[in-house]
Design a protein around this motif. Sequence first.
Motif, short mmCIF file in Angstrom:
data_model
loop_
_atom_site.label_atom_id
_atom_site.label_comp_id
_atom_site.label_asym_id
_atom_site.label_seq_id
_atom_site.Cartn_x
_atom_site.Cartn_y
_atom_site.Cartn_z
N MET A 11 0.85 -1.19 0.00
CA MET A 11 0.00 0.00 0.00
C MET A 11 0.88 1.24 0.00
O MET A 11 1.97 1.26 0.55
CB MET A 11 -0.90 -0.02 1.24
CG MET A 11 -1.84 1.13 1.32
SD MET A 11 -2.85 1.02 2.82
CE MET A 11 -3.84 2.44 2.61
N SER A 12 0.43 2.28 -0.61
CA SER A 12 1.16 3.55 -0.62
C SER A 12 0.33 4.60 0.13
O SER A 12 -0.76 4.32 0.59
CB SER A 12 1.40 3.99 -2.06
OG SER A 12 0.17 4.17 -2.71
N LEU A 13 0.88 5.78 0.23
CA LEU A 13 0.11 6.87 0.81
C LEU A 13 -0.97 7.28 -0.17
O LEU A 13 -0.70 7.51 -1.34
CB LEU A 13 1.02 8.06 1.14
CG LEU A 13 1.89 7.87 2.37
CD1 LEU A 13 2.97 8.94 2.43
CD2 LEU A 13 1.06 7.89 3.64
N GLN A 14 -2.21 7.35 0.32
CA GLN A 14 -3.36 7.64 -0.53
C GLN A 14 -4.05 8.91 -0.05
O GLN A 14 -4.16 9.14 1.15
CB GLN A 14 -4.37 6.50 -0.48
CG GLN A 14 -3.84 5.15 -0.93
CD GLN A 14 -3.57 5.13 -2.41
OE1 GLN A 14 -4.36 5.63 -3.20
NE2 GLN A 14 -2.44 4.57 -2.79
N LEU A 15 -4.56 9.69 -1.00
CA LEU A 15 -5.33 10.89 -0.69
C LEU A 15 -6.74 10.74 -1.25
O LEU A 15 -6.91 10.49 -2.44
CB LEU A 15 -4.66 12.12 -1.32
CG LEU A 15 -5.42 13.45 -1.19
CD1 LEU A 15 -5.54 13.86 0.27
CD2 LEU A 15 -4.73 14.53 -2.00
N ASP A 16 -7.73 10.85 -0.37
CA ASP A 16 -9.12 10.95 -0.78
C ASP A 16 -9.55 12.37 -0.46
O ASP A 16 -9.21 12.89 0.59
CB ASP A 16 -10.00 9.97 0.01
CG ASP A 16 -9.73 8.52 -0.36
OD1 ASP A 16 -9.48 8.25 -1.55
OD2 ASP A 16 -9.76 7.66 0.53
N TRP A 17 -10.31 12.98 -1.35
CA TRP A 17 -10.67 14.38 -1.11
C TRP A 17 -12.10 14.66 -1.54
O TRP A 17 -12.68 13.93 -2.35
CB TRP A 17 -9.70 15.32 -1.81
CG TRP A 17 -9.78 15.29 -3.30
CD1 TRP A 17 -9.24 14.36 -4.14
CD2 TRP A 17 -10.49 16.21 -4.13
NE1 TRP A 17 -9.54 14.65 -5.44
CE2 TRP A 17 -10.31 15.79 -5.47
CE3 TRP A 17 -11.24 17.36 -3.88
CZ2 TRP A 17 -10.86 16.47 -6.54
CZ3 TRP A 17 -11.77 18.03 -4.95
CH2 TRP A 17 -11.59 17.59 -6.26
N SER A 18 -12.65 15.72 -0.97
CA SER A 18 -13.98 16.20 -1.37
C SER A 18 -13.99 17.72 -1.27
O SER A 18 -13.23 18.32 -0.52
CB SER A 18 -15.08 15.59 -0.50
OG SER A 18 -14.94 16.00 0.85
N ASN A 19 -14.87 18.32 -2.05
CA ASN A 19 -15.00 19.78 -2.08
C ASN A 19 -16.40 20.14 -1.59
O ASN A 19 -17.37 19.95 -2.31
CB ASN A 19 -14.76 20.30 -3.50
CG ASN A 19 -14.76 21.80 -3.58
OD1 ASN A 19 -14.76 22.49 -2.56
ND2 ASN A 19 -14.76 22.33 -4.79
N GLU A 20 -16.49 20.65 -0.38
CA GLU A 20 -17.78 21.00 0.21
C GLU A 20 -18.05 22.49 0.21
O GLU A 20 -18.99 22.94 0.83
CB GLU A 20 -17.87 20.43 1.63
CG GLU A 20 -17.84 18.92 1.64
CD GLU A 20 -17.99 18.32 3.02
OE1 GLU A 20 -18.14 19.08 4.00
OE2 GLU A 20 -17.97 17.09 3.11
N LEU A 66 1.94 14.83 -0.28
CA LEU A 66 1.71 13.73 0.66
C LEU A 66 2.85 12.71 0.55
O LEU A 66 3.39 12.26 1.56
CB LEU A 66 0.36 13.07 0.39
CG LEU A 66 -0.01 11.88 1.26
CD1 LEU A 66 -0.04 12.26 2.74
CD2 LEU A 66 -1.37 11.32 0.83
N LYS A 67 3.22 12.36 -0.67
CA LYS A 67 4.31 11.40 -0.89
C LYS A 67 5.63 11.95 -0.33
O LYS A 67 6.36 11.24 0.37
CB LYS A 67 4.43 11.12 -2.38
CG LYS A 67 5.51 10.11 -2.73
CD LYS A 67 5.52 9.85 -4.23
CE LYS A 67 6.59 8.85 -4.61
NZ LYS A 67 7.82 9.42 -5.06
N LEU A 68 5.94 13.21 -0.64
CA LEU A 68 7.19 13.81 -0.17
C LEU A 68 7.23 13.92 1.36
O LEU A 68 8.26 13.62 1.99
CB LEU A 68 7.39 15.19 -0.80
CG LEU A 68 7.69 15.21 -2.29
CD1 LEU A 68 7.60 16.64 -2.83
CD2 LEU A 68 9.05 14.60 -2.58
#
Length: 165
Positions: free
Chosen positions: A1-10, A28-30
Motif C-alpha cells: 500500500m502507498s500513501l493515498q489521498l481521498d478528497w472532497s469539495n464541500e 503527501l508522498k514527499l
Amino acid sequence: MSLQLDWSNEQQKMDIPEQWIGKLEELLKLAGEAEGMDSGEVTLTFTDNEGIHQLNRDYRGIDRPTDVLSFAMLDDGTDELDIIFEVESEDEADPISGMLGDIVISVEKALEQSEEYGHSLEREIGFLFVHGFLHLIGYDHEDEAGEAEMTAKQEAVLQKAGLTR
C-alpha cells in the motif's frame, strides 16, 4: 500500500483544479518519505469559513474560523472510546487500519492568507495540507521548538515540490 489521498469539495466559492490534487498527492508522498512513511490514507475536505468555524467551535471550543484542522486517527487513545471491529473471516481487513486521519482546509481562509503573504493560493493550500499532515502524525507547535521543527519540515517539503514563496 502507498500513501493515498481521498478528497472532497464541500465549498461553493471555487472549483478545485485537478492539477492541485496532483500536487497535493505529490506533497503527501514527499512528506511521507521525509517521515519514513510509505503507507496510509488521508482524507482531505475543502470547506468555507462557515464550515470550518462550526468544526472549530464543536471540536476545539474555539468560536471562529481557522485555516486548517486535523483529526488524527493515530492518537494515544486517552479519553477515547475503543473502536471494536468484528471480522467475519481472517481475510477481512479492519476498515480503519491505515487511516491517518482527516484534514479540513477553508479555501476562503487560504485565499485571504495567500493574498496577505503575497504568494499563490496553490502554495497556501499546499502549506496548509502539509501542516495538517504533520499534525496527523503527531507533530505540534505548542512551543517555540515545536513550531520551528514543523516550519522547517513544511518548508523542506514545499521546496521539493516547487511551491516556493
